[in-house]
Design a protein around this motif. Sequence first.
Motif, PDB file in Angstrom:
ATOM      1  N   THR A  67       0.856  -1.183   0.000  1.00 52.59           N
ATOM      2  CA  THR A  67       0.000   0.000   0.000  1.00 52.59           C
ATOM      3  C   THR A  67       0.882   1.219   0.000  1.00 52.59           C
ATOM      4  OG1 THR A  67      -0.073   0.038   2.407  1.00 52.59           O
ATOM      5  CG2 THR A  67      -1.839  -1.148   1.282  1.00 52.59           C
ATOM      6  N   GLN A  68       0.332   2.285  -0.483  1.00 46.67           N
ATOM      7  CA  GLN A  68       1.099   3.513  -0.566  1.00 46.67           C
ATOM      8  C   GLN A  68       0.243   4.648  -0.048  1.00 46.67           C
ATOM      9  OE1 GLN A  68       2.352   4.392  -4.502  1.00 46.67           O
ATOM     10  NE2 GLN A  68       4.030   5.681  -3.838  1.00 46.67           N
ATOM     11  N   THR A  69       0.866   5.476   0.756  1.00 50.10           N
ATOM     12  CA  THR A  69       0.141   6.630   1.289  1.00 50.10           C
ATOM     13  C   THR A  69       0.623   7.880   0.575  1.00 50.10           C
ATOM     14  OG1 THR A  69       1.776   6.933   3.022  1.00 50.10           O
ATOM     15  CG2 THR A  69      -0.143   5.594   3.565  1.00 50.10           C
ATOM     16  N   GLU A  70      -0.192   8.872   0.595  1.00 51.44           N
ATOM     17  CA  GLU A  70       0.171  10.131  -0.046  1.00 51.44           C
ATOM     18  C   GLU A  70       1.306  10.795   0.718  1.00 51.44           C
ATOM     19  OE1 GLU A  70      -2.789  12.948  -1.289  1.00 51.44           O
ATOM     20  OE2 GLU A  70      -4.318  11.418  -0.984  1.00 51.44           O
ATOM     21  N   ILE A  71       2.217  11.398  -0.026  1.00 46.05           N
ATOM     22  CA  ILE A  71       3.340  12.078   0.608  1.00 46.05           C
ATOM     23  C   ILE A  71       2.867  13.357   1.273  1.00 46.05           C
ATOM     24  CG2 ILE A  71       5.552  13.206   0.207  1.00 46.05           C
ATOM     25  CD1 ILE A  71       5.980  11.251  -2.092  1.00 46.05           C
ATOM     26  N   HIS A  72       2.106  14.143   0.544  1.00 50.01           N
ATOM     27  CA  HIS A  72       1.596  15.411   1.077  1.00 50.01           C
ATOM     28  C   HIS A  72       0.073  15.419   0.946  1.00 50.01           C
ATOM     29  CE1 HIS A  72       5.663  16.895   1.245  1.00 50.01           C
ATOM     30  NE2 HIS A  72       5.829  16.558  -0.012  1.00 50.01           N
ATOM     31  N   PRO A  73      -0.624  14.823   1.902  1.00 53.53           N
ATOM     32  CA  PRO A  73      -2.082  14.825   1.778  1.00 53.53           C
ATOM     33  C   PRO A  73      -2.648  16.224   1.961  1.00 53.53           C
ATOM     34  CG  PRO A  73      -1.413  13.915   3.883  1.00 53.53           C
ATOM     35  CD  PRO A  73      -0.158  14.158   3.102  1.00 53.53           C
ATOM     36  N   VAL A  74      -3.673  16.527   1.215  1.00 58.27           N
ATOM     37  CA  VAL A  74      -4.329  17.831   1.304  1.00 58.27           C
ATOM     38  C   VAL A  74      -5.438  17.718   2.339  1.00 58.27           C
ATOM     39  CG1 VAL A  74      -5.630  19.571   0.047  1.00 58.27           C
ATOM     40  CG2 VAL A  74      -3.816  18.305  -1.090  1.00 58.27           C
ATOM     41  N   GLU A  75      -5.333  18.540   3.355  1.00 57.93           N
ATOM     42  CA  GLU A  75      -6.339  18.495   4.397  1.00 57.93           C
ATOM     43  C   GLU A  75      -7.558  19.300   3.985  1.00 57.93           C
ATOM     44  OE1 GLU A  75      -4.948  19.404   8.268  1.00 57.93           O
ATOM     45  OE2 GLU A  75      -3.036  18.396   7.956  1.00 57.93           O
ATOM     46  N   LYS A  76      -8.710  18.776   4.332  1.00 53.02           N
ATOM     47  CA  LYS A  76      -9.960  19.432   3.959  1.00 53.02           C
ATOM     48  C   LYS A  76     -10.385  20.454   5.009  1.00 53.02           C
ATOM     49  CE  LYS A  76     -11.108  16.561   0.443  1.00 53.02           C
ATOM     50  NZ  LYS A  76      -9.828  16.270  -0.092  1.00 53.02           N
ATOM     51  N   ASN A  77      -9.905  20.295   6.242  1.00 49.90           N
ATOM     52  CA  ASN A  77     -10.380  21.164   7.324  1.00 49.90           C
ATOM     53  C   ASN A  77      -9.313  22.172   7.717  1.00 49.90           C
ATOM     54  OD1 ASN A  77      -8.631  19.323   8.373  1.00 49.90           O
ATOM     55  ND2 ASN A  77      -9.796  18.909  10.216  1.00 49.90           N
ATOM     56  N   ILE A  78      -8.822  22.931   6.765  1.00 46.93           N
ATOM     57  CA  ILE A  78      -7.814  23.947   7.050  1.00 46.93           C
ATOM     58  C   ILE A  78      -8.510  25.182   7.620  1.00 46.93           C
ATOM     59  CG2 ILE A  78      -6.095  25.465   6.035  1.00 46.93           C
ATOM     60  CD1 ILE A  78      -5.558  23.289   3.973  1.00 46.93           C
ATOM     61  N   VAL A  79      -8.062  25.592   8.780  1.00 49.70           N
ATOM     62  CA  VAL A  79      -8.628  26.770   9.434  1.00 49.70           C
ATOM     63  C   VAL A  79      -7.691  27.938   9.160  1.00 49.70           C
ATOM     64  CG1 VAL A  79      -9.344  27.755  11.636  1.00 49.70           C
ATOM     65  CG2 VAL A  79      -9.626  25.310  11.212  1.00 49.70           C
ATOM     66  N   LYS A  80      -8.174  28.940   8.447  1.00 48.26           N
ATOM     67  CA  LYS A  80      -7.336  30.074   8.057  1.00 48.26           C
ATOM     68  C   LYS A  80      -6.936  30.922   9.263  1.00 48.26           C
ATOM     69  CE  LYS A  80      -7.766  29.426   3.577  1.00 48.26           C
ATOM     70  NZ  LYS A  80      -6.701  29.022   2.735  1.00 48.26           N
ATOM     71  N   SER A  81      -7.762  30.951  10.281  1.00 47.01           N
ATOM     72  CA  SER A  81      -7.466  31.803  11.433  1.00 47.01           C
ATOM     73  C   SER A  81      -6.584  31.102  12.462  1.00 47.01           C
ATOM     74  CB  SER A  81      -8.771  32.249  12.095  1.00 47.01           C
ATOM     75  OG  SER A  81      -9.473  31.113  12.572  1.00 47.01           O
ATOM     76  N   TYR A  82      -6.146  29.865  12.199  1.00 45.43           N
ATOM     77  CA  TYR A  82      -5.299  29.146  13.150  1.00 45.43           C
ATOM     78  C   TYR A  82      -3.930  29.801  13.222  1.00 45.43           C
ATOM     79  CZ  TYR A  82      -2.421  25.532  15.240  1.00 45.43           C
ATOM     80  OH  TYR A  82      -1.543  24.861  16.042  1.00 45.43           O
ATOM     81  N   GLU A  83      -3.447  29.989  14.422  1.00 40.03           N
ATOM     82  CA  GLU A  83      -2.143  30.630  14.623  1.00 40.03           C
ATOM     83  C   GLU A  83      -1.341  29.771  15.580  1.00 40.03           C
ATOM     84  OE1 GLU A  83       0.690  32.922  13.759  1.00 40.03           O
ATOM     85  OE2 GLU A  83      -1.243  33.642  13.079  1.00 40.03           O
TER      86      GLU A  83
END
Length: 169
Positions: A67-83
């Motif tokens: 099996t192979q996993t993604e190297i750079h998975p794209v997250e769907k729940n990116i919070v722009k205001s996260y600091e």
Amino acid sequence: MKFALSPDSFVAEVAEKAKYSPELIQLLKLHQQFSCISPCSDVSRLSRIQPRKGLPVKPGIKCECGTQTEIHPVEKNIVKSYEWNEWELRRKALKLANLQTRVTISVQTDLSHMRRENVTQTWLPKNAACQSKRDGASQVPKPQTFVAGLRGQRGAHVVKANLTRSVDD
């Protein structure tokens, strides 16, 4: 109804199917029918069992898989205001704390926005066709003085000349 009439035939048929698919033995918990096989036994042990009750002699087919996993998975729940920066969080907290001490002087609401009438004061141009210096009548002559003999010799004679022009000129 058929099962109630002959349950042994159905159990025997399931055991017959499990002989050709050894993974079903563990899944259906058929260890009692196959007493020579212990639970969780591997395929290499199955190959050494003597043919008894129609068990297959050959082990199951082995194949390589991966099996192979993604190297750079794209997250769907990116919070722009996260600091993550602690100092930036502190700066934001201080800004919010300072806002609590401030007083609002004027407020524009949903009902009042775009309702204020702006008034500008303008002066129309004069009707005169030409504006010149003579029309002002309050002009004062600009005094200009020329000093001659400043450069050159030390003991030279200095002459002052008045270059102021009169308003009438």
